[in-house]
Design a protein around this motif. Structure first.
Motif: not given
Length: 232
Positions: A83-111
């Motif tokens: 399920e964390e990988l998004g099940g059969k259809n994706g995207p992964s939950h990590n990617q969904l959170y990256r989308d959230f980070l991007s949507s509010v204009g944050t820096k990349s997760e590595e920083l």
């Protein structure tokens, strides 16, 4: 079978009510709305909360390793990871959170920098998953999944109020509707019938409730003090 299902349904309701009581006592929704009412506060929440949710998949591996070859015990963990990988259809939950980070204009997760309260939260979880009995650790993972609905339904309301664009809301929508505890129902039902099983579940639940309360206190204090550079 029906009786067991009914008991588990009631158990889930009790645990959800317990978490909702904590959310009410700490006035989380109102405080979080205030903290994310401007763009900088919203970005801060996105960056800080990243560290509360990113480590959870790894904890499934930590507990799963302890299950050895007993697939009955690790089956729920494996399903949870799928399920964390998004099940059969994706995207992964990590990617969904990256989308959230991007949507509010944050820096990349590595920083991003992990605040002290999040370090403590993750350390407490890892220690429990490694040192508590296997039964208690499995129950803790299962109970934590029950918290998804009350927690993420609150988050979804707050993020909508803050004006997060739809693609940034997907992470919260997925978790607000999640019923991942179902993946652990067989193990929990079985444990309830074993000697010491109810006690193991109670200990796992108590750990999650206490740790979650500390997390909410740490998160709100960090946001309200605008401590994007909380001690690390």
């Amino acid at each position: 079978m029906i009786e067991t299902t009914n008991k588990l349904t009631e158990l889930v309701k009790v645990i959800i009510a317990e978490e909702e009581a904590i959310l009410d006592q700490l006035d989380v929704e109102l405080r979080l709305c205030k903290a994310t009412a401007n763009a900088e506060g919203l970005k801060q929440f996105a960056e800080v909360f990243y560290f509360i949710r990113y480590d959870f998949p790894r904890l499934n591996f930590v507990v799963g390793e302890r299950c050895g070859t007993n697939e009955f015990l690790w089956a729920g963990l494996a399903k949870n990871l799928i399920e964390e990988l998004g099940g059969k259809n994706g995207p992964s939950h990590n990617q969904l959170y990256r989308d959230f980070l991007s949507s509010v204009g944050t820096k990349s997760e590595e920083l991003l920098k992990e605040p002290l309260f999040a370090q403590q939260f993750n350390a407490n979880w890892e220690n429990f998953c490694r040192t508590a009995s296997l039964e208690e650790a499995l129950c803790a993972i299962a109970v934590y999944e029950i918290f998804d609905q009350p927690d993420y339904q609150l988050f979804l309301r707050v993020m909508q109020e803050a004006g997060v664009p739809e693609y940034g809301l997907r992470f919260f929508r997925v978790h607000a509707a999640a019923e991942h505890f179902e993946m652990f129902e067989d193990v929990v039902a079985w444990l309830q019938e074993q000697e010491g099983g109810k006690e193991a579940f109670a200990k796992g639940k108590d750990f999650v409730v206490q740790t979650q309360r500390k997390m909410w206190n740490g998160l709100m204090e960090c946001l309200e003090k605008q401590c994007l550079t909380c001690p690390v």
